[in-house]
Design a protein around this motif. Structure first.
Motif, PDB file in Angstrom:
ATOM      1  N   LYS A 222       1.313  -1.122  -0.458  1.00  0.00           N
ATOM      2  CA  LYS A 222       0.257  -0.261   0.280  1.00  0.00           C
ATOM      3  C   LYS A 222       0.989   1.309  -0.304  1.00  0.00           C
ATOM      4  O   LYS A 222       0.858   2.117  -0.595  1.00  0.00           O
ATOM      5  CB  LYS A 222      -1.020  -0.023   0.898  1.00  0.00           C
ATOM      6  N   GLN A 223       1.821   0.933   0.846  1.00  0.00           N
ATOM      7  CA  GLN A 223       2.787   2.586   0.867  1.00  0.00           C
ATOM      8  C   GLN A 223       3.486   2.402  -0.406  1.00  0.00           C
ATOM      9  O   GLN A 223       3.360   4.148  -0.913  1.00  0.00           O
ATOM     10  CB  GLN A 223       3.957   1.715   1.894  1.00  0.00           C
ATOM     11  N   LYS A 224       3.445   1.551  -1.596  1.00  0.00           N
ATOM     12  CA  LYS A 224       4.477   1.637  -2.828  1.00  0.00           C
ATOM     13  C   LYS A 224       3.364   2.721  -3.752  1.00  0.00           C
ATOM     14  O   LYS A 224       3.443   3.304  -4.354  1.00  0.00           O
ATOM     15  CB  LYS A 224       4.531   0.724  -2.939  1.00  0.00           C
ATOM     16  N   VAL A 225       2.176   2.025  -3.496  1.00  0.00           N
ATOM     17  CA  VAL A 225       0.880   2.887  -3.885  1.00  0.00           C
ATOM     18  C   VAL A 225       1.088   4.728  -4.000  1.00  0.00           C
ATOM     19  O   VAL A 225       1.247   5.744  -4.795  1.00  0.00           O
ATOM     20  CB  VAL A 225      -0.321   2.083  -3.861  1.00  0.00           C
ATOM     21  N   VAL A 226       0.919   4.824  -2.191  1.00  0.00           N
ATOM     22  CA  VAL A 226       0.958   6.315  -1.714  1.00  0.00           C
ATOM     23  C   VAL A 226       2.091   6.563  -2.453  1.00  0.00           C
ATOM     24  O   VAL A 226       2.167   7.765  -3.041  1.00  0.00           O
ATOM     25  CB  VAL A 226       1.031   6.080  -0.276  1.00  0.00           C
ATOM     26  N   ASP A 227       2.940   6.159  -2.944  1.00  0.00           N
ATOM     27  CA  ASP A 227       4.516   6.600  -3.051  1.00  0.00           C
ATOM     28  C   ASP A 227       4.587   6.818  -4.708  1.00  0.00           C
ATOM     29  O   ASP A 227       4.437   7.666  -5.080  1.00  0.00           O
ATOM     30  CB  ASP A 227       5.622   5.765  -3.134  1.00  0.00           C
ATOM     31  N   LEU A 228       3.696   6.076  -5.071  1.00  0.00           N
ATOM     32  CA  LEU A 228       3.585   6.363  -7.052  1.00  0.00           C
ATOM     33  C   LEU A 228       2.304   7.630  -7.139  1.00  0.00           C
ATOM     34  O   LEU A 228       2.562   8.250  -7.730  1.00  0.00           O
ATOM     35  CB  LEU A 228       3.065   4.992  -7.719  1.00  0.00           C
ATOM     36  N   ALA A 229       1.055   7.362  -5.934  1.00  0.00           N
ATOM     37  CA  ALA A 229      -0.061   8.550  -6.083  1.00  0.00           C
ATOM     38  C   ALA A 229       1.012   9.411  -6.244  1.00  0.00           C
ATOM     39  O   ALA A 229       0.998  10.734  -6.538  1.00  0.00           O
ATOM     40  CB  ALA A 229      -0.629   8.374  -5.205  1.00  0.00           C
ATOM     41  N   LYS A 230       2.051   9.754  -5.148  1.00  0.00           N
ATOM     42  CA  LYS A 230       3.137  11.062  -4.797  1.00  0.00           C
ATOM     43  C   LYS A 230       4.312  12.265  -5.520  1.00  0.00           C
ATOM     44  O   LYS A 230       3.961  12.634  -6.589  1.00  0.00           O
ATOM     45  CB  LYS A 230       3.844  10.856  -3.651  1.00  0.00           C
ATOM     46  N   LEU A 231       4.513  10.858  -6.793  1.00  0.00           N
ATOM     47  CA  LEU A 231       4.784  11.337  -8.173  1.00  0.00           C
ATOM     48  C   LEU A 231       4.707  11.541  -9.369  1.00  0.00           C
ATOM     49  O   LEU A 231       4.730  11.979 -10.085  1.00  0.00           O
ATOM     50  CB  LEU A 231       6.195   9.266  -8.412  1.00  0.00           C
ATOM     51  N   VAL A 232       3.055  10.581  -8.956  1.00  0.00           N
ATOM     52  CA  VAL A 232       2.506  11.532 -10.427  1.00  0.00           C
ATOM     53  C   VAL A 232       1.992  12.576  -9.909  1.00  0.00           C
ATOM     54  O   VAL A 232       1.836  13.183 -10.700  1.00  0.00           O
ATOM     55  CB  VAL A 232       1.366  10.396 -10.377  1.00  0.00           C
ATOM     56  N   SER A 233       1.562  12.768  -8.634  1.00  0.00           N
ATOM     57  CA  SER A 233       1.350  14.250  -8.160  1.00  0.00           C
ATOM     58  C   SER A 233       1.728  15.148  -8.069  1.00  0.00           C
ATOM     59  O   SER A 233       1.142  16.487  -8.937  1.00  0.00           O
ATOM     60  CB  SER A 233       0.358  14.198  -6.973  1.00  0.00           C
ATOM     61  N   LYS A 234       3.070  15.421  -8.641  1.00  0.00           N
ATOM     62  CA  LYS A 234       3.903  16.170  -9.228  1.00  0.00           C
ATOM     63  C   LYS A 234       3.463  16.926 -10.826  1.00  0.00           C
ATOM     64  O   LYS A 234       4.391  17.440 -10.892  1.00  0.00           O
ATOM     65  CB  LYS A 234       5.529  15.638  -9.541  1.00  0.00           C
ATOM     66  N   TYR A 235       3.419  16.097 -11.509  1.00  0.00           N
ATOM     67  CA  TYR A 235       2.677  16.499 -11.754  1.00  0.00           C
ATOM     68  C   TYR A 235       0.988  16.828 -12.147  1.00  0.00           C
ATOM     69  O   TYR A 235       0.613  17.442 -12.877  1.00  0.00           O
ATOM     70  CB  TYR A 235       2.793  15.093 -13.775  1.00  0.00           C
ATOM     71  N   SER A 236       0.406  16.272 -11.703  1.00  0.00           N
ATOM     72  CA  SER A 236      -0.941  15.655 -11.230  1.00  0.00           C
ATOM     73  C   SER A 236      -1.827  16.736 -10.350  1.00  0.00           C
ATOM     74  O   SER A 236      -3.535  16.597 -10.711  1.00  0.00           O
ATOM     75  CB  SER A 236      -1.734  14.211 -12.147  1.00  0.00           C
ATOM     76  N   GLY A 237      -1.243  17.727  -9.942  1.00  0.00           N
ATOM     77  CA  GLY A 237      -1.540  17.875  -8.985  1.00  0.00           C
ATOM     78  C   GLY A 237      -1.620  16.859  -7.483  1.00  0.00           C
ATOM     79  O   GLY A 237      -2.024  16.328  -8.070  1.00  0.00           O
ATOM     80  N   SER A 238      -2.654  17.642  -6.396  1.00  0.00           N
ATOM     81  CA  SER A 238      -2.862  17.086  -5.222  1.00  0.00           C
ATOM     82  C   SER A 238      -4.112  16.283  -5.845  1.00  0.00           C
ATOM     83  O   SER A 238      -4.699  16.597  -6.813  1.00  0.00           O
ATOM     84  CB  SER A 238      -4.075  17.877  -4.236  1.00  0.00           C
ATOM     85  N   MET A 239      -4.130  14.545  -4.856  1.00  0.00           N
ATOM     86  CA  MET A 239      -4.859  13.421  -5.936  1.00  0.00           C
ATOM     87  C   MET A 239      -5.971  13.509  -3.870  1.00  0.00           C
ATOM     88  O   MET A 239      -5.046  13.299  -3.545  1.00  0.00           O
ATOM     89  CB  MET A 239      -4.660  13.519  -6.228  1.00  0.00           C
ATOM     90  N   ARG A 240      -6.601  12.942  -4.432  1.00  0.00           N
ATOM     91  CA  ARG A 240      -7.247  12.092  -3.658  1.00  0.00           C
ATOM     92  C   ARG A 240      -6.725  10.758  -4.017  1.00  0.00           C
ATOM     93  O   ARG A 240      -7.402   9.958  -4.645  1.00  0.00           O
ATOM     94  CB  ARG A 240      -8.769  11.695  -3.171  1.00  0.00           C
ATOM     95  N   LEU A 241      -6.544   9.571  -2.828  1.00  0.00           N
ATOM     96  CA  LEU A 241      -5.966   8.700  -3.102  1.00  0.00           C
ATOM     97  C   LEU A 241      -7.332   7.082  -2.497  1.00  0.00           C
ATOM     98  O   LEU A 241      -6.996   7.948  -1.109  1.00  0.00           O
ATOM     99  CB  LEU A 241      -5.065   7.903  -2.934  1.00  0.00           C
ATOM    100  N   PHE A 242      -7.961   7.083  -3.137  1.00  0.00           N
ATOM    101  CA  PHE A 242      -9.297   6.523  -2.098  1.00  0.00           C
ATOM    102  C   PHE A 242      -8.667   5.392  -2.068  1.00  0.00           C
ATOM    103  O   PHE A 242      -8.319   3.939  -3.243  1.00  0.00           O
ATOM    104  CB  PHE A 242     -10.729   6.305  -2.727  1.00  0.00           C
ATOM    105  N   VAL A 243      -8.253   4.242  -1.021  1.00  0.00           N
ATOM    106  CA  VAL A 243      -8.165   3.005  -1.331  1.00  0.00           C
ATOM    107  C   VAL A 243      -8.991   2.113   0.011  1.00  0.00           C
ATOM    108  O   VAL A 243      -9.968   1.992   0.580  1.00  0.00           O
ATOM    109  CB  VAL A 243      -6.985   2.693   0.703  1.00  0.00           C
ATOM    110  N   VAL A 244      -9.289   1.052  -0.939  1.00  0.00           N
ATOM    111  CA  VAL A 244     -10.871  -0.426  -1.103  1.00  0.00           C
ATOM    112  C   VAL A 244      -9.807  -1.271  -0.682  1.00  0.00           C
ATOM    113  O   VAL A 244      -9.083  -1.975  -0.689  1.00  0.00           O
ATOM    114  CB  VAL A 244     -11.283  -0.112  -2.028  1.00  0.00           C
ATOM    115  N   ASN A 245     -10.651  -1.977   0.385  1.00  0.00           N
ATOM    116  CA  ASN A 245     -10.228  -3.113   0.749  1.00  0.00           C
ATOM    117  C   ASN A 245     -10.722  -4.019   0.559  1.00  0.00           C
ATOM    118  O   ASN A 245     -12.518  -4.304   0.884  1.00  0.00           O
ATOM    119  CB  ASN A 245     -10.535  -3.177   2.529  1.00  0.00           C
ATOM    120  N   PHE A 246     -10.336  -5.117  -0.177  1.00  0.00           N
ATOM    121  CA  PHE A 246     -10.784  -6.307  -1.161  1.00  0.00           C
ATOM    122  C   PHE A 246     -11.413  -6.942  -0.936  1.00  0.00           C
ATOM    123  O   PHE A 246     -11.583  -8.400  -1.834  1.00  0.00           O
ATOM    124  CB  PHE A 246     -10.115  -5.502  -2.356  1.00  0.00           C
TER     125      PHE A 246
END
Ligand code: ATP
Ligand code: MG
Length: 393
Positions: A222-246
């Motif tokens: 999960k932390q890896k996905v948070v890290d990826l979201a942060k890297l993408v957000s450098k381009y895409s601006g702030s974002m909300r990441l919804f974490v679904v327990n599947f």
């Protein structure tokens, strides 16, 4: 030497009211990326151009790097600001500027002046001519070429005098938020961060959803996905990441449905949940990192079966890309190293040895009826427990 940056953007198709929205979105995003750069910046809009200015010390490389993450910018020109102490002094400062800017002053050039302050004693034609002459005097190897110069020395007469001659390439695309918002299905893989980046490049704001399956997938995944979201957000601006327990939905599918259909049925539930979250959050579409034929779940038949549960458009910007082409972009946007960290993904945990590659939608639908008596409750429970993480604010 530099005290400002002139921001160039493509104006094609941005007329009237849209142009105003386009420029405001650009200014907002410039402010967003500069907030983490050392220095105080003011971002100012003028007809046809945007200036980023500073009176404080600032880190040049960091500033340029930040600006290169802003979609909608085609060029970044570092600008020197000169005091107006008469034309001769200004011309001498410009010669010094060119000496620093170019190792060898042996280019063909022209001067292109613009007089924003009309009380300046010389008009733009005169500045072009006189400054050109001073530059020729200073550098014996330069030549004047008004049609196809290698270097154009731009001059703008304002309160101070602005001089610039270099353009650093910008990220291109359109300013964020000028084309609505979409929900990215973000896994820990290589493809989906690239897909998010590509939609953002066209001005689409991004929220993201990640499906995890604890305890089968770890906190680290999960932390890896948070890290990826942060890297993408450098381009895409702030974002909300919804974490679904599947987990519970996956276990139910595993228990009640044919194993060769697990991946497709699971992906259909992912899309349903993603669409639900997308609607709740004003998103106009879904985005995935799928590419035709990459894996069993990405044959045209599988994509059709997955797509069948969606009412919203699903954007797949990588649909015709080869893996290596996707990797090249992920390296460029700096997500590759994070994506290849070896953590388990919920998709890979319950996979069958021989998944169907040509699923028949009617058969899949029939298999899903096995879930009828548990799914409503499971869906509700899953949606109620969605965690939201704000990235990049
Ligand atoms: P990626 O490299 O993006 O993980 P992939 O090649 O591994 O893609 P799949 O696992 O089939 O391919 O996933 C296809 C797409 O489905 C992904 O690009 C992503 O958009 C979405 N997806 C897959 N797994 C997840 C997940 N755990 N959470 C959110 N989205 C996911
Ligand atoms: Mg994956």
């Amino acid at each position: 030497m530099y005290k400002a940056f002139l921001i160039k953007y493509a104006e094609i198709g941005v007329k009237g009211k849209n142009r105003f929205l386009f420029e405001d979105a650009l200014v907002n995003q410039i402010r967003f990326v500069l907030r983490e750069v050392e220095g105080e910046f003011t971002v100012r809009k003028e007809p046809g151009r945007i200036f980023v200015e500073t009176e404080t010390n600032f880190d040049y490389d960091e500033t340029v790097d930040a600006l290169q993450h802003v979609f909608g910018i085609v060029g970044i020109c570092p600008v020197a600001k000169m005091e107006d102490n008469g034309f001769d002094d200004f011309a001498a400062q410009t010669v010094e500027f060119l000496k620093k800017e170019y190792k060898e002053c042996n280019f063909s050039f022209k001067v292109k002046a613009r007089r924003a302050r009309k009380n300046y004693p010389l008009d733009s034609m005169e500045i072009n001519k006189e400054l050109g002459a001073k530059i020729v005097d200073a550098f014996p190897e330069v030549t004047v070429d008004v049609h196809h110069p290698e270097v154009t020395v731009y001059v703008e007469i304002r309160e101070k005098i602005y001089v610039y001659s270099k353009t650093i390439k910008g990220a291109g695309g359109m300013p964020l938020g000028t084309n609505g918002k979409a929900m990215l299905l973000l896994s820990g893989g290589i493809d989906s961060p690239v897909a998010g980046y590509m939609m953002a490049k066209r001005g689409v704001k991004i929220d993201a959803v990640y499906f995890h399956a604890p305890p089968y997938t770890s906190e680290r995944a999960k932390q890896k996905v948070v890290d990826l979201a942060k890297l993408v957000s450098k381009y895409s601006g702030s974002m909300r990441l919804f974490v679904v327990n599947f987990t519970d939905i996956q276990l139910a599918i595993y228990e009640k449905c044919p194993h060769d259909e697990l991946t497709i049925i699971m992906r259909r539930y992912m899309m349903r949940i993603a669409e639900h979250l997308a609607k709740e959050n004003n998103c106009l579409g879904l985005v995935t990192g799928e590419s035709v034929g990459q894996v069993a779940s990405q044959t045209l038949q599988s994509l059709a079966a997955t797509n069948e549960v969606c009412t919203m458009p699903v954007y797949r910007p990588l649909i015709s890309f080869d893996k290596q082409e996707i990797i090249d972009i992920s390296e460029k946007i700096n997500t590759y190293e994070t994506s290849i960290q070896p953590f388990e993904d919920c998709c890979t945990i319950f996979v069958a040895k021989h998944p169907v590659t040509k699923p028949n939608i009617n058969i899949i639908k029939r298999s899903e009826t096995h879930l009828d008596d548990v799914m409503e409750e499971l869906m509700q429970k899953t949606l109620d427990s969605v965690e939201m993480i704000t990235i990049g604010e």
